[in-house]
Design a protein around this motif. Structure first.
Motif, PDB file in Angstrom:
ATOM      1  N   VAL A 112       4.702  22.013  10.928  1.00 19.83           N
ATOM      2  CA  VAL A 112       5.974  22.484  10.379  1.00 19.83           C
ATOM      3  C   VAL A 112       7.068  22.520  11.455  1.00 19.83           C
ATOM      4  CG1 VAL A 112       4.813  23.809   8.565  1.00 19.83           C
ATOM      5  CG2 VAL A 112       5.526  24.971  10.667  1.00 19.83           C
ATOM      6  N   TYR A 113       6.669  22.637  12.715  1.00 20.34           N
ATOM      7  CA  TYR A 113       7.668  22.663  13.788  1.00 20.34           C
ATOM      8  C   TYR A 113       8.425  21.334  13.904  1.00 20.34           C
ATOM      9  CZ  TYR A 113       5.673  27.083  15.387  1.00 20.34           C
ATOM     10  OH  TYR A 113       5.234  28.378  15.471  1.00 20.34           O
ATOM     11  N   ASN A 114       7.858  20.249  13.396  1.00 22.84           N
ATOM     12  CA  ASN A 114       8.553  18.967  13.414  1.00 22.84           C
ATOM     13  C   ASN A 114       9.775  18.971  12.505  1.00 22.84           C
ATOM     14  OD1 ASN A 114       6.889  16.846  15.016  1.00 22.84           O
ATOM     15  ND2 ASN A 114       5.385  18.058  13.901  1.00 22.84           N
ATOM     16  N   ALA A 115       9.839  19.907  11.577  1.00 27.16           N
ATOM     17  CA  ALA A 115      10.966  20.011  10.649  1.00 27.16           C
ATOM     18  C   ALA A 115      11.941  21.118  11.047  1.00 27.16           C
ATOM     19  CB  ALA A 115      10.449  20.264   9.239  1.00 27.16           C
ATOM     20  N   ALA A 116      11.640  21.832  12.104  1.00 27.86           N
ATOM     21  CA  ALA A 116      12.456  22.979  12.501  1.00 27.86           C
ATOM     22  C   ALA A 116      13.648  22.537  13.341  1.00 27.86           C
ATOM     23  CB  ALA A 116      11.612  23.984  13.287  1.00 27.86           C
ATOM     24  N   GLY A 117      14.822  22.886  12.875  1.00 32.22           N
ATOM     25  CA  GLY A 117      16.032  22.580  13.623  1.00 32.22           C
ATOM     26  C   GLY A 117      16.209  23.464  14.841  1.00 32.22           C
ATOM     27  N   MET A 146       0.842  -1.171   0.000  1.00 36.78           N
ATOM     28  CA  MET A 146       0.000   0.000   0.000  1.00 36.78           C
ATOM     29  C   MET A 146       0.886   1.232   0.000  1.00 36.78           C
ATOM     30  SD  MET A 146      -3.485   1.115   1.779  1.00 36.78           S
ATOM     31  CE  MET A 146      -4.019  -0.483   1.387  1.00 36.78           C
ATOM     32  N   LYS A 147       0.466   2.259  -0.706  1.00 34.71           N
ATOM     33  CA  LYS A 147       1.181   3.532  -0.758  1.00 34.71           C
ATOM     34  C   LYS A 147       0.444   4.549   0.111  1.00 34.71           C
ATOM     35  CE  LYS A 147       2.736   2.963  -5.513  1.00 34.71           C
ATOM     36  NZ  LYS A 147       2.717   3.582  -6.846  1.00 34.71           N
ATOM     37  N   PHE A 148       1.197   5.179   1.012  1.00 32.25           N
ATOM     38  CA  PHE A 148       0.620   6.158   1.923  1.00 32.25           C
ATOM     39  C   PHE A 148       1.161   7.555   1.645  1.00 32.25           C
ATOM     40  CE2 PHE A 148       0.401   2.271   4.568  1.00 32.25           C
ATOM     41  CZ  PHE A 148      -0.946   2.287   4.863  1.00 32.25           C
ATOM     42  N   ALA A 149       0.295   8.539   1.766  1.00 28.66           N
ATOM     43  CA  ALA A 149       0.675   9.941   1.916  1.00 28.66           C
ATOM     44  C   ALA A 149       0.298  10.274   3.359  1.00 28.66           C
ATOM     45  CB  ALA A 149      -0.079  10.836   0.950  1.00 28.66           C
ATOM     46  N   ILE A 150       1.195  10.913   4.066  1.00 24.65           N
ATOM     47  CA  ILE A 150       0.959  11.219   5.477  1.00 24.65           C
ATOM     48  C   ILE A 150       1.024  12.732   5.657  1.00 24.65           C
ATOM     49  CG2 ILE A 150       1.811  10.940   7.834  1.00 24.65           C
ATOM     50  CD1 ILE A 150       2.959   8.225   6.925  1.00 24.65           C
ATOM     51  N   ALA A 151      -0.004  13.289   6.285  1.00 22.04           N
ATOM     52  CA  ALA A 151      -0.041  14.716   6.600  1.00 22.04           C
ATOM     53  C   ALA A 151      -0.039  14.880   8.119  1.00 22.04           C
ATOM     54  CB  ALA A 151      -1.285  15.364   5.999  1.00 22.04           C
ATOM     55  N   LEU A 152       0.836  15.746   8.597  1.00 27.81           N
ATOM     56  CA  LEU A 152       0.952  15.991  10.033  1.00 27.81           C
ATOM     57  C   LEU A 152       0.644  17.454  10.306  1.00 27.81           C
ATOM     58  CD1 LEU A 152       1.683  15.132  12.882  1.00 27.81           C
ATOM     59  CD2 LEU A 152       4.084  15.433  12.290  1.00 27.81           C
ATOM     60  N   PHE A 153      -0.326  17.687  11.191  1.00 22.21           N
ATOM     61  CA  PHE A 153      -0.802  19.029  11.507  1.00 22.21           C
ATOM     62  C   PHE A 153      -0.383  19.507  12.900  1.00 22.21           C
ATOM     63  CE2 PHE A 153      -3.639  17.106   8.470  1.00 22.21           C
ATOM     64  CZ  PHE A 153      -3.888  18.106   7.548  1.00 22.21           C
ATOM     65  N   SER A 154       0.219  18.638  13.703  1.00 23.99           N
ATOM     66  CA  SER A 154       0.498  18.952  15.111  1.00 23.99           C
ATOM     67  C   SER A 154       1.956  19.270  15.357  1.00 23.99           C
ATOM     68  CB  SER A 154       0.117  17.761  16.000  1.00 23.99           C
ATOM     69  OG  SER A 154      -1.243  17.493  15.889  1.00 23.99           O
ATOM     70  N   ALA A 155       2.181  20.140  16.332  1.00 24.50           N
ATOM     71  CA  ALA A 155       3.536  20.527  16.709  1.00 24.50           C
ATOM     72  C   ALA A 155       4.304  19.346  17.292  1.00 24.50           C
ATOM     73  CB  ALA A 155       3.478  21.669  17.716  1.00 24.50           C
ATOM     74  N   SER A 180       0.144  13.408  18.885  1.00 21.64           N
ATOM     75  CA  SER A 180      -0.136  12.938  17.527  1.00 21.64           C
ATOM     76  C   SER A 180       1.113  12.972  16.640  1.00 21.64           C
ATOM     77  CB  SER A 180      -1.273  13.734  16.894  1.00 21.64           C
ATOM     78  OG  SER A 180      -0.989  15.096  16.923  1.00 21.64           O
ATOM     79  N   SER A 181       2.085  13.809  16.965  1.00 21.86           N
ATOM     80  CA  SER A 181       3.332  13.817  16.200  1.00 21.86           C
ATOM     81  C   SER A 181       4.104  12.524  16.421  1.00 21.86           C
ATOM     82  CB  SER A 181       4.196  15.019  16.581  1.00 21.86           C
ATOM     83  OG  SER A 181       3.563  16.206  16.181  1.00 21.86           O
ATOM     84  N   ARG A 182       4.122  12.063  17.651  1.00 27.98           N
ATOM     85  CA  ARG A 182       4.778  10.786  17.960  1.00 27.98           C
ATOM     86  C   ARG A 182       4.029   9.634  17.295  1.00 27.98           C
ATOM     87  NH1 ARG A 182       9.048   7.893  18.488  1.00 27.98           N
ATOM     88  NH2 ARG A 182       8.915   6.230  20.004  1.00 27.98           N
ATOM     89  N   GLN A 205      14.162  12.996  15.549  1.00 24.76           N
ATOM     90  CA  GLN A 205      13.737  11.667  15.104  1.00 24.76           C
ATOM     91  C   GLN A 205      13.123  11.722  13.710  1.00 24.76           C
ATOM     92  OE1 GLN A 205      11.308   9.744  18.085  1.00 24.76           O
ATOM     93  NE2 GLN A 205      12.772  10.231  19.703  1.00 24.76           N
ATOM     94  N   TRP A 206      12.303  12.737  13.433  1.00 24.42           N
ATOM     95  CA  TRP A 206      11.728  12.889  12.102  1.00 24.42           C
ATOM     96  C   TRP A 206      12.833  13.103  11.070  1.00 24.42           C
ATOM     97  CZ3 TRP A 206       7.479  11.404  10.023  1.00 24.42           C
ATOM     98  CH2 TRP A 206       6.279  11.379  10.732  1.00 24.42           C
ATOM     99  N   ARG A 207      13.793  13.961  11.375  1.00 21.25           N
ATOM    100  CA  ARG A 207      14.888  14.242  10.442  1.00 21.25           C
ATOM    101  C   ARG A 207      15.650  12.954  10.115  1.00 21.25           C
ATOM    102  NH1 ARG A 207      16.843  18.874   9.457  1.00 21.25           N
ATOM    103  NH2 ARG A 207      16.241  19.772  11.444  1.00 21.25           N
ATOM    104  N   ALA A 208      15.973  12.181  11.134  1.00 20.78           N
ATOM    105  CA  ALA A 208      16.699  10.922  10.926  1.00 20.78           C
ATOM    106  C   ALA A 208      15.859   9.937  10.111  1.00 20.78           C
ATOM    107  CB  ALA A 208      17.092  10.308  12.268  1.00 20.78           C
ATOM    108  N   PHE A 209      14.585   9.836  10.423  1.00 17.97           N
ATOM    109  CA  PHE A 209      13.695   8.921   9.712  1.00 17.97           C
ATOM    110  C   PHE A 209      13.600   9.281   8.229  1.00 17.97           C
ATOM    111  CE2 PHE A 209       9.313   7.860   8.309  1.00 17.97           C
ATOM    112  CZ  PHE A 209       9.401   6.475   8.380  1.00 17.97           C
ATOM    113  N   VAL A 210      13.392  10.545   7.939  1.00 17.27           N
ATOM    114  CA  VAL A 210      13.279  10.989   6.546  1.00 17.27           C
ATOM    115  C   VAL A 210      14.608  10.769   5.820  1.00 17.27           C
ATOM    116  CG1 VAL A 210      12.935  13.013   5.066  1.00 17.27           C
ATOM    117  CG2 VAL A 210      11.398  12.605   6.990  1.00 17.27           C
ATOM    118  N   SER A 211      15.718  11.130   6.451  1.00 10.51           N
ATOM    119  CA  SER A 211      17.032  10.962   5.825  1.00 10.51           C
ATOM    120  C   SER A 211      17.379   9.493   5.615  1.00 10.51           C
ATOM    121  CB  SER A 211      18.121  11.610   6.690  1.00 10.51           C
ATOM    122  OG  SER A 211      17.973  12.995   6.718  1.00 10.51           O
TER     123      SER A 211
END
Length: 130
Positions: free
Chosen positions: A43-48, A1-10, A15-17, A62-68
């Protein structure tokens, strides 16, 4: 299955976890993530620049490492990011701001990227929001 995931929470929201755990489980289960889209306070999940207290999990890290590590398409909504001062180098220069808080693997782009991801996916999974 192919997923698109949208995250709205800081990053500090439960819900981010949950979104990260879902994404990890999806890949571990042999599924594909066609796009991760971070919108509104997500967007704060991507902020360094987010500093997590020592006794909490550092979700932006954790998000940065997961995406990378998984070479995923991590897109941060540019309009939501600008409103919240979450800038990459190009936008910081454009708006004459000194702080850069978004770097690779993240890309700033518009809502059209969410739409494209939805078109390529079998399912859109959303986390957080009102």
């Amino acid at each position: 299955m192919k997923f698109a995931i949208a995250l709205f929470s800081a990053a500090h929201a439960p819900s981010s976890r949950r979104a990260l755990l879902f994404a990890q489980a999806a890949l571990a289960g042999g599924h594909e993530i066609v796009r991760l889209f971070f919108y509104q306070d997500g967007v704060y999940n991507a902020a360094g620049s987010v500093v997590t207290p020592q006794d909490e999990q550092d979700l932006p890290k954790q998000w940065r490492a997961f995406v990378s590590d998984n070479q995923l398409d991590g897109v941060v909504c540019i309009a939501a990011a600008l409103r919240r001062g979450v800038l990459n180098d190009e936008e910081a220069q454009r708006y004459q701001r000194s702080a850069v808080s978004v770097e690779a693997p993240w890309a700033l782009s518009g809502l059209g990227q969410l739409h494209d991801g939805i078109q390529d996916a079998d399912r859109l999974i959303c986390f957080g929001g009102a």
